[in-house]
Each structure stands twice: as structure tokens, then as C-alpha cells.
Write an enzyme that holds these catalytic residues in place. Structure first.
Site, PDB file in Angstrom:
ATOM      1  N   LYS A 287      -1.304 -37.279  35.711  1.00 46.55           N
ATOM      2  CA  LYS A 287      -0.800 -35.960  36.080  1.00 46.55           C
ATOM      3  C   LYS A 287       0.687 -35.963  35.763  1.00 46.55           C
ATOM      4  O   LYS A 287       1.319 -37.027  35.732  1.00 46.55           O
ATOM      5  CB  LYS A 287      -1.032 -35.667  37.564  1.00 46.55           C
ATOM      6  CG  LYS A 287      -0.195 -36.516  38.494  1.00 46.55           C
ATOM      7  CD  LYS A 287      -0.097 -35.918  39.874  1.00 46.55           C
ATOM      8  CE  LYS A 287       0.898 -36.672  40.732  1.00 46.55           C
ATOM      9  NZ  LYS A 287       0.560 -38.057  41.046  1.00 46.55           N
TER      10      LYS A 287
ATOM     11  N   ASP B  38      19.707 -39.210  38.959  1.00 41.82           N
ATOM     12  CA  ASP B  38      21.010 -38.560  38.870  1.00 41.82           C
ATOM     13  C   ASP B  38      22.157 -39.570  38.823  1.00 41.82           C
ATOM     14  O   ASP B  38      23.293 -39.211  38.504  1.00 41.82           O
ATOM     15  CB  ASP B  38      21.251 -37.645  40.082  1.00 41.82           C
ATOM     16  CG  ASP B  38      20.218 -36.544  40.182  1.00 41.82           C
ATOM     17  OD1 ASP B  38      19.843 -36.010  39.117  1.00 41.82           O
ATOM     18  OD2 ASP B  38      19.784 -36.234  41.299  1.00 41.82           O
TER      19      ASP B  38
ATOM     20  N   ARG C  34       7.836 -38.540  33.055  1.00 48.23           N
ATOM     21  CA  ARG C  34       7.492 -37.355  33.848  1.00 48.23           C
ATOM     22  C   ARG C  34       5.979 -37.251  34.077  1.00 48.23           C
ATOM     23  O   ARG C  34       5.402 -36.179  34.083  1.00 48.23           O
ATOM     24  CB  ARG C  34       8.067 -36.084  33.201  1.00 48.23           C
ATOM     25  CG  ARG C  34       9.607 -36.141  33.212  1.00 48.23           C
ATOM     26  CD  ARG C  34      10.250 -34.854  32.839  1.00 48.23           C
ATOM     27  NE  ARG C  34      10.033 -34.568  31.454  1.00 48.23           N
ATOM     28  CZ  ARG C  34       9.745 -33.376  30.974  1.00 48.23           C
ATOM     29  NH1 ARG C  34       9.630 -32.352  31.792  1.00 48.23           N
ATOM     30  NH2 ARG C  34       9.570 -33.201  29.694  1.00 48.23           N
TER      31      ARG C  34
ATOM     32  N   ASP D 276      21.851 -30.919  40.330  1.00 46.12           N
ATOM     33  CA  ASP D 276      20.458 -31.258  40.139  1.00 46.12           C
ATOM     34  C   ASP D 276      19.640 -30.279  40.993  1.00 46.12           C
ATOM     35  O   ASP D 276      20.153 -29.703  41.937  1.00 46.12           O
ATOM     36  CB  ASP D 276      20.345 -32.728  40.572  1.00 46.12           C
ATOM     37  CG  ASP D 276      19.056 -33.086  41.210  1.00 46.12           C
ATOM     38  OD1 ASP D 276      18.096 -33.263  40.470  1.00 46.12           O
ATOM     39  OD2 ASP D 276      19.021 -33.214  42.440  1.00 46.12           O
TER      40      ASP D 276
HETATM   41  N1  LIG Z   1       4.856 -37.968  41.326  1.00 44.03           N
HETATM   42  C1  LIG Z   1       4.826 -37.337  40.149  1.00 44.03           C
HETATM   43  N2  LIG Z   1       3.833 -37.557  39.295  1.00 44.03           N
HETATM   44  C2  LIG Z   1       3.808 -36.919  38.117  1.00 44.03           C
HETATM   45  N3  LIG Z   1       4.717 -36.057  37.697  1.00 44.03           N
HETATM   46  C3  LIG Z   1       5.743 -35.789  38.513  1.00 44.03           C
HETATM   47  C4  LIG Z   1       5.850 -36.406  39.776  1.00 44.03           C
HETATM   48  N4  LIG Z   1       6.978 -35.953  40.366  1.00 44.03           N
HETATM   49  C5  LIG Z   1       7.537 -35.104  39.509  1.00 44.03           C
HETATM   50  N5  LIG Z   1       6.804 -34.980  38.374  1.00 44.03           N
HETATM   51  C6  LIG Z   1       7.111 -34.170  37.212  1.00 44.03           C
HETATM   52  O1  LIG Z   1       8.212 -34.745  36.519  1.00 44.03           O
HETATM   53  C7  LIG Z   1       9.260 -33.784  36.404  1.00 44.03           C
HETATM   54  C8  LIG Z   1      10.573 -34.452  36.429  1.00 44.03           C
HETATM   55  O2  LIG Z   1      10.802 -35.003  37.712  1.00 44.03           O
HETATM   56  P1  LIG Z   1      12.271 -35.483  38.129  1.00 44.03           P
HETATM   57  O3  LIG Z   1      12.163 -36.077  39.469  1.00 44.03           O
HETATM   58  O4  LIG Z   1      12.878 -36.235  37.011  1.00 44.03           O
HETATM   59  O5  LIG Z   1      13.071 -34.158  38.153  1.00 44.03           O
HETATM   60  P2  LIG Z   1      12.958 -32.997  39.190  1.00 44.03           P
HETATM   61  O6  LIG Z   1      12.847 -33.609  40.527  1.00 44.03           O
HETATM   62  O7  LIG Z   1      11.916 -32.013  38.781  1.00 44.03           O
HETATM   63  O8  LIG Z   1      14.270 -32.261  39.002  1.00 44.03           O
HETATM   64  P3  LIG Z   1      15.706 -32.663  39.456  1.00 44.03           P
HETATM   65  O9  LIG Z   1      16.225 -33.460  38.336  1.00 44.03           O
HETATM   66  O10 LIG Z   1      16.333 -31.348  39.596  1.00 44.03           O
HETATM   67  O11 LIG Z   1      15.661 -33.404  40.761  1.00 44.03           O
HETATM   68  C9  LIG Z   1       9.008 -32.814  37.535  1.00 44.03           C
HETATM   69  O12 LIG Z   1       9.547 -31.562  37.262  1.00 44.03           O
HETATM   70  C10 LIG Z   1       7.503 -32.764  37.597  1.00 44.03           C
HETATM   71  O13 LIG Z   1       7.003 -31.891  36.631  1.00 44.03           O
HETATM   72 MG   LIG Z   2      16.287 -34.755  42.198  1.00 47.46          MG
END
Ligand SMILES: Nc1ncnc2c1ncn2[C@@H]1O[C@H](COP(=O)(O)OP(=O)(O)OP(=O)(O)O)[C@@H](O)[C@H]1O
Ligand SMILES: [Mg+2]
Ligand SMILES: [K+]
Length: 678
Positions: free
Chosen positions: A393, A520, A379, A305
Site C-alpha cells: 500500500k 524533515d 512512500r 512540512d
Molecule cells: N504507513 C504507510 N504506508 C504506506 N504509505 C504511506 C504510509 N504513510 C504514509 N504513506 C504515503 O507516503 C507519503 C509520504 O509520506 P511522508 O511521511 O514522507 O510525508 P507526509 O507525511 O505525507 O508529508 P509531510 O512531509 O508533510 O509530513 C504519504 O503522503 C502517503 O501517501
Molecule cells: Mg511529517
């Protein structure tokens, strides 16, 4: 824990292991190891013969010979028990130092009405809410639901620098036995007494919950079958010997049997497994099962991840970038509005940056708002205000879909500006108010150092690395390049991570997954080896079958090496053991039958002093080889990162040929010594 690794010959561990070797003579315990159990039965029979030489029919041998066979057999069993006890003792020493961490503390239980009642930490149950103040020990595992604190986790990780833990997001889990060193938190207990992380850790390193791995079970079955075959061979030898008028005494038959059955590997097998698990612990990795460690030895693909695993995961807002003709202050206010109720570290960093810039938004304006919490599925995050205004957002592609559904338009400079952030390795979040996109938030994260070299090592071993992230393809490509992974999958939802693993598994590959987040967890459970970062959430740690206390995604390399070494050590010593037995056959049989069958002279290459001396020498060799091999069983055979097939061929040659030659030399030397002594 890394600094608690004990030397092989720690005095206390050795003396305890000697005591345990005798305790393990209990037949109920011995039965679990069929090969050595047969030796124990032989020991018992020769004990009887030592007093009553004619107990099982007329005998021609001296009482001294019977006693000698009895003593050598007894030591054979004790040596095997000692190997296992020594391996267990080293694990127990690690467990003891962990147990010192585990003490009952007073916990401040928050009751329904908000008042606080002090209870013993042992009374806490899953779901209880507890307040932990500065310098307090965290009474149980849990998730922070309010506040932020720096926490000293050295008791568990050995790392002295405190870590920041906070409510919301991937850094909210705390472990019982660690200590709050600044601020205070309110947490929800996530484990019942006796089932905490520390409890699991103790029983793991102690080997209390150790189960034989499928490989070990298969090998034990094979060794048992071999033992039975030799039993039949020995029994059928009796009429043959009678026919040749060669007198084979019961003690001699037992000695012969013990020399031929695979006692060396039978005696060392469980020590090899326990020692492998201990080595994993010394690398600060907790392996929930030996099976996972062995699987690590055969891994083909590693899925990682991004955020929190490849990067540190403290994604912070660095800049607000308006699009089209939106003013900077409008964009900043919208970013603040979208995040006031977002408890993730990203959300809080946005609020902080907006405040720094001078944006303010009165609390009463959003007091009645509907909160849309961030999920890995949508997301996005945001608010619906009572007047009907929607503020969101999120990931740029997710926001684009959202805007399309609201019949809004996409600003022409959005993609270019988002691409700019992504190509720098940052995460762009688009901010919308109703159906209008106001701009982008630039979230910055840092790639952990030293990954590139370690991933190159994995590549050299033929292991493919794939980064799997919820982030957009451009950011993913930049981070993938910086970290040096082979492939990446972007915009992945939790189910996509599982799908990626299943796809590899369907091709017959063994897959390892490293991750830290709740999103994950399902993938960590699906993978053959799931390695969770200790910095991650409880859900991730519970789903995984290994936890890295140092939160280093490349730690898997060490585990892979230990897994391979474990498999190779077991294979090498099995080869050695069986090759030994073949050599012993040629040492003893000619010596026994040479008088009756002079034709055997050509096979009698060792010219041992007498049939009895041949038997005793082989039996002594058979016994002492076990303790002599304990260091290899414990430390593992030499391991080099080379092609698995070449390594196997080399070891088969070394231990196979060596296994045939060593007994010839060893038995001859013992025979010469016996000849001078007697
Ligand atoms: N607090 C939030 N509010 C809105 N959108 C967010 C927020 N945090 C993350 N995102 C968006 O959602 C996406 C997916 O987040 P997620 O936590 O699922 O994966 P990640 O942390 O980007 O990646 P990974 O799976 O590698 O940890 C992010 O890439 C970002 O664009
Ligand atoms: Mg992560
Ligand atoms: K043997």
C-alpha cells in the site's frame, strides 16, 4: 516555562546581580568587553590619583576631583556589569526551575536475556533498552520501540494535558524528565548522561553555552576600533593643550576619553543579546544559538512540512474504498494484510478500522512474511508472503509505478476516487495484491486551527510561506488552501525538501523550515532557521536549531518578531550611544578651552558652570544613562510589524536625534545641581 517569566525587578535576581557586578570586575572577565575594559583601566589610574595626585606628573586639581572621577568611573563599570548580570540572572532563574525536574530516578534496564535490572538513570548510555511503567519518570531521552502510553510532559512544556506517544512513526520520541501516566513502554535510550534534551535546555537558558553571534562580534570590533581612535585623539590633545597653555590633568583626560568612547552600547551589548534569548524561551521556544534568533529576524521564506506541522499528524484511516468490481470485504482484507506489520500510526489505524469492520487474518498466515517497512523514499509499505504473494500500500503515484513494473493495469475509476479523497484534504493510499489494485484507504488528518490568520501576518511582513509535503498534489492543494500558505510542493522526498531550501538560499534569501519528522531532519539542518516541533522525532529535534515546545508551526512568527526586535534594539542603542558621545564632545571641549580660546564662545551653547563641573556632569550623565537604558535593553525597543526599512528609518531618527538632544538637557541639569551643591 511561559509562566516562569520573572519580573525585571525580582528581588532575589537583583541582589544576586549586584553581587555579580562586583565579581565581574575581574580584569580577566572585563577583557572580553574592550570598551569597558578601557574604562576599568581608567578607574584604576584615577584610584591611584586619589591617593597620589602627582603620581603621573604635576597636577592642579584637588584630591576631591580625582576621587569624584574615580567613583563615577567605578560606577560606570559596575552599571554595565549589572546590566549583564541582571540578564544572566533571569536566565538562571529559569534554569533552576528546570533543574528541579532533573532528578535521578531508578531505571528498569532490559538486559540481553530479557531480564530486568534496576539501575540509576545516570548510568544509562545511548542504545540501552529500558522499560518504563505507569507513573514512572522517563529516565532519559529515547525512542519508544514497543507500546503506547500517555505521557505528562508538563515539566518541559508547561502544558498539562498528557500526550500520546507510540512506537513507530513521528510520535515515538520521549524526553527524560517527563512522566508516563498510563500504560507502559519499552524505549531505546538516545542520549548519554549530561547530553540529554533537558541538560541542553538548562545550559541554554542559563546562557552557559552562549556564544557571541557574528553580528555581535562585528559590532564589538567596530566599537573597539572607535575606542582606539578616541584614545589617539585624546593623546594628541595633550601637546595641543600645552601649546594653548591649558592644563589638562590625567583624570580629566581619562574622563574625556570615557565620555567619548561608546560606553553606553559597550555596557549594554551583551545584556541585549542575553535578554533576546530569554524572551525566546518565554515563548516556549528553545533556541540553540543567538545566531538563529537573529537570522529569524531577517527571514524571507518559510518552508513548512504538512503532516504533523500544519496538520496534527494523527492521520487515521476513515474508510476503505474498493475500485472497479472488487468487493468491500476483499478490499478490507487487503488493507488489513498490507498493514498488520506496519508500526506507523497510519498502519495501526488501518488495522484497527479493519478489525472494527470485522476483517480477520490469522497470525500464522503472515508469521513467515518478509516485511517491507514504510520509508519516505519509497512512500509504500507492505509484505511479501512465503508463497510469493506481494501486498503493498502507498501513495497513489508510487503504487502506479509499482503496478506498471509488475505489468498490471490501472483501474479506470482509481484516479477519480483518489481525487475525491484528496480534494477533501485526505490522503489516499492505494492497496495492491500482486499486480492488482484493489482499492483506496482514506486517511484523514486535521489542519491545526488559527493558521490562516498567522500566515496572513507573515505575508504582511513580506515573508513567503511554502508547504512541502510527501503527499499528492491534490491533497496538498486542499490543505495549502485551508491553511492559507502561499505555495506548495507535493510528492516531495527528503532530498526535495532540501532542494527547495537550497533554491531559495541560492537567490540570497534567508530560509526558515519547520518540521517534525525524521524525513524533515536534513531540511531542518540545511535551513538558516530550523524549528522542530517538540512532538516530533529526536532526529528532527537534533537537526533543528530551535524547538517549539508547543508544537505550533506559527510560533516562528513570535521568534521572527523577537529576532527583529533584537536587531533593532541593538541598532537603536548603538545609534543612541554614538549620538550621545557627539553631544558630550560639544559639551566638554568648549568648556575646557574657552579661557584659552575665546573664539569657542559660539560653540559654548551650554554655558556650564566651570570646566571641572562640565567634565563631572558629562561623566555622571555617561554613567547613569546605562542603568536608565537597562529596561529598553531587556524588553527590547517597541516593535511593530511594519516594513523593515521604515522601522529602521524611524528608529534612526528617534534614537539618533534623541541621542544628540538628551545629553544636552541631562548634562545641563546635572551641572545646575552640582553648582548648587558645591
Ligand atoms: N504507513 C504507510 N504506508 C504506506 N504509505 C504511506 C504510509 N504513510 C504514509 N504513506 C504515503 O507516503 C507519503 C509520504 O509520506 P511522508 O511521511 O514522507 O510525508 P507526509 O507525511 O505525507 O508529508 P509531510 O512531509 O508533510 O509530513 C504519504 O503522503 C502517503 O501517501
Ligand atoms: Mg511529517
Ligand atoms: K561614552
Amino acid at each position: 516555562m511561559a509562566n516562569q517569566s520573572k519580573s525585571l525587578l525580582d528581588k532575589q535576581i537583583v541582589s544576586q546581580a549586584i553581587i555579580d557586578s562586583f565579581k565581574k570586575l575581574n580584569p580577566m572577565v572585563m577583557m572580553k568587553n574592550p570598551v569597558m575594559f578601557i574604562v576599568e583601566i581608567g578607574t584604576f589610574i584615577t584610584l591611584i590619583l586619589s591617593f597620589l595626585p602627582d603620581a603621573f606628573g604635576p597636577s592642579t586639581v584637588s584630591r576631591g576631583y580625582n576621587i569624584a572621577v574615580f567613583l563615577i568611573l567605578l560606577f560606570t563599570v559596575l552599571f554595565a556589569n549589572f546590566a549583564e548580570a541582571l540578564a544572566e540572572g533571569r536566565g538562571r532563574a529559569q534554569a533552576d526551575s528546570l533543574r528541579q525536574t532533573k532528578s535521578d530516578t531508578i531505571a528498569r534496564l532490559v538486559q540481553k536475556d530479557g531480564s530486568i535490572r534496576e539501575v540509576s538513570s545516570t548510568q544509562l548510555r545511548k542504545g540501552d533498552i529500558v522499560r518504563v511503567d505507569t507513573y514512572d519518570m522517563i529516565p532519559s531521552d529515547g525512542e519508544i520501540i514497543e507500546g503506547l502510553a500517555s505521557i505528562d510532559e508538563s515539566a518541559i512544556t508547561g502544558e498539562s494535558a498528557p500526550v500520546i506517544k507510540e512506537a513507530g512513526g513521528d510520535f515515538s520520541s520521549v524526553t527524560g524528565g517527563t512522566r508516563v501516566v498510563s500504560d507502559s513502554i519499552v524505549m531505546r535510550v538516545t542520549s548519554d548522561p549530561g547530553e540529554s534534551f533537558l541538560d541542553k535546555m538548562i545550559s541554554l537558558v542559563e546562557g552557559a553555552s552562549r556564544q557571541k553571534t557574528p553580528n555581535e562580534i562585528a559590532l564589538t570590533t567596530l566599537l573597539t576600533v572607535l575606542t582606539l581612535i578616541f584614545l589617539v585623539v585624546i593623546v594628541t590633545l595633550v601637546p595641543l593643550a600645552n601649546y594653548l597653555t591649558v592644563q589638562l590633568d590625567v583624570a580629566t583626560l581619562i574622563a574625556l576619553l570615557v565620555c567619548l568612547i561608546p560606553t553606553t552600547i559597550g555596557g549594554l551589548l551583551s545584556a541585549i543579546g542575553i535578554a533576546g534569548m530569554n524572551r525566546v524561551t518565554q515563548f516556549n521556544v528553545l533556541a540553540m544559538s543567538g545566531k538563529a534568533v537573529e537570522a529569524a529576524g531577517d527571514i524571507d521564506t518559510m518552508i513548512l512540512d504538512k503532516t504533523g506541522t500544519i496538520t496534527f499528524g494523527n492521520r487515521m484511516a476513515a474508510e476503505f474504498i474498493p475500485v472497479s468490481d472488487v468487493s468491500h470485504s476483499d478490499m478490507t482484507l487487503a488493507a488489513l494484510q498490507s498493514s498488520v506489520k506496519d508500526e506507523t500510526p497510519e498502519g495501526r489505524s488501518i488495522v484497527e478500522l479493519a478489525h472494527q469492520i470485522g476483517a480477520v487474518w490469522n497470525e500464522h498466515e503472515y508469521a513467515e512474511a518478509d516485511i517491507m517497512e514504510f520509508t519516505a523514499e519509497t512512500r509504500m509499505s507492505g509484505l511479501n508472503l512465503p508463497g510469493g504473494t506481494t501486498i503493498r500500500k502507498g501513495a497513489v503515484d508510487a503504487i502506479k509505478k509499482w503496478i506498471a513494473a509488475q505489468n498490471g493495469t490501472i483501474p479506470s475509476d482509481l484516479d477519480e476516487k483518489a481525487g475525491h479523497i484528496a480534494r477533501a484534504g485526505g490522503t489516499p493510499l492505494a492497496v495492491t495484491v500482486n499486480n492488482r489494485i484493489l482499492g483506496l484507504i482514506y486517511l484523514k488528518d486535521t489542519v491545526k486551527p488559527g493558521l490562516k490568520e498567522r500566515f496572513a501576518e507573515l505575508r504582511a511582513m513580506g515573508i513567503k510561506t511554502v508547504m512541502c509535503t510527501g503527499d499528492n498534489p491534490l491533497t496538498a492543494a486542499t490543505i495549502a488552501k485551508e491553511a492559507g500558505v502561499d505555495e506548495f510542493i507535493a510528492e516531495a522526498k527528503p532530498e526535495d525538501k532540501i532542494a527547495a531550501i537550497k533554491k531559495e538560499q541560492a537567490q540570497g534569501k534567508l530560509v526558515a523550515m519547520t518540521g517534525d519528522g525524521t524525513n524533515d531532519a536534513p531540511a531542518l539542518a540545511q535551513a538558516d532557521v530550523g524549528l522542530a516541533m517538540n512532538s516530533g522525532t529526536m532526529a528532527a529535534k537534533e537537526a533543528a536549531n530551535m524547538i517549539d515546545l508547543d508544537s505550533d508551526p506559527t510560533k516562528l512568527l513570535s521568534v521572527i518578531a523577537i529576532g527583529k526586535q533584537l536587531l533593532i534594539t541593538r541598532g537603536s542603542l548603538t545609534t543612541f550611544s554614538i549620538a550621545n558621545d557627539i553631544a558630550k564632545y560639544f559639551a566638554i571641549i568648549p568648556a575646557l578651552f574657552i579661557l584659552a580660546l575665546p573664539q569657542l564662545q559660539s560653540l559654548n551653547i551650554m554655558h556650564l558652570a566651570s570646566p571641572q563641573s562640565a567634565i563631572l556632569s558629562a561623566l555622571i550623565f555617561n554613567a547613569v544613562i546605562i542603568p536608565l537604558l537597562i529596561p529598553i535593553a531587556m524588553r527590547g525597543t517597541k516593535y511593530q510589524a511594519m516594513n523593515a526599512n521604515r522601522l529602521l528609518t524611524r528608529n534612526l531618527l528617534l534614537y539618533g536625534v534623541g541621542g544628540v538632544l538628551v545629553p544636552f538637557v541631562g548634562i545641563k541639569v546635572i551641572d545646575l545641581i552640582l553648582a548648587t551643591l558645591l
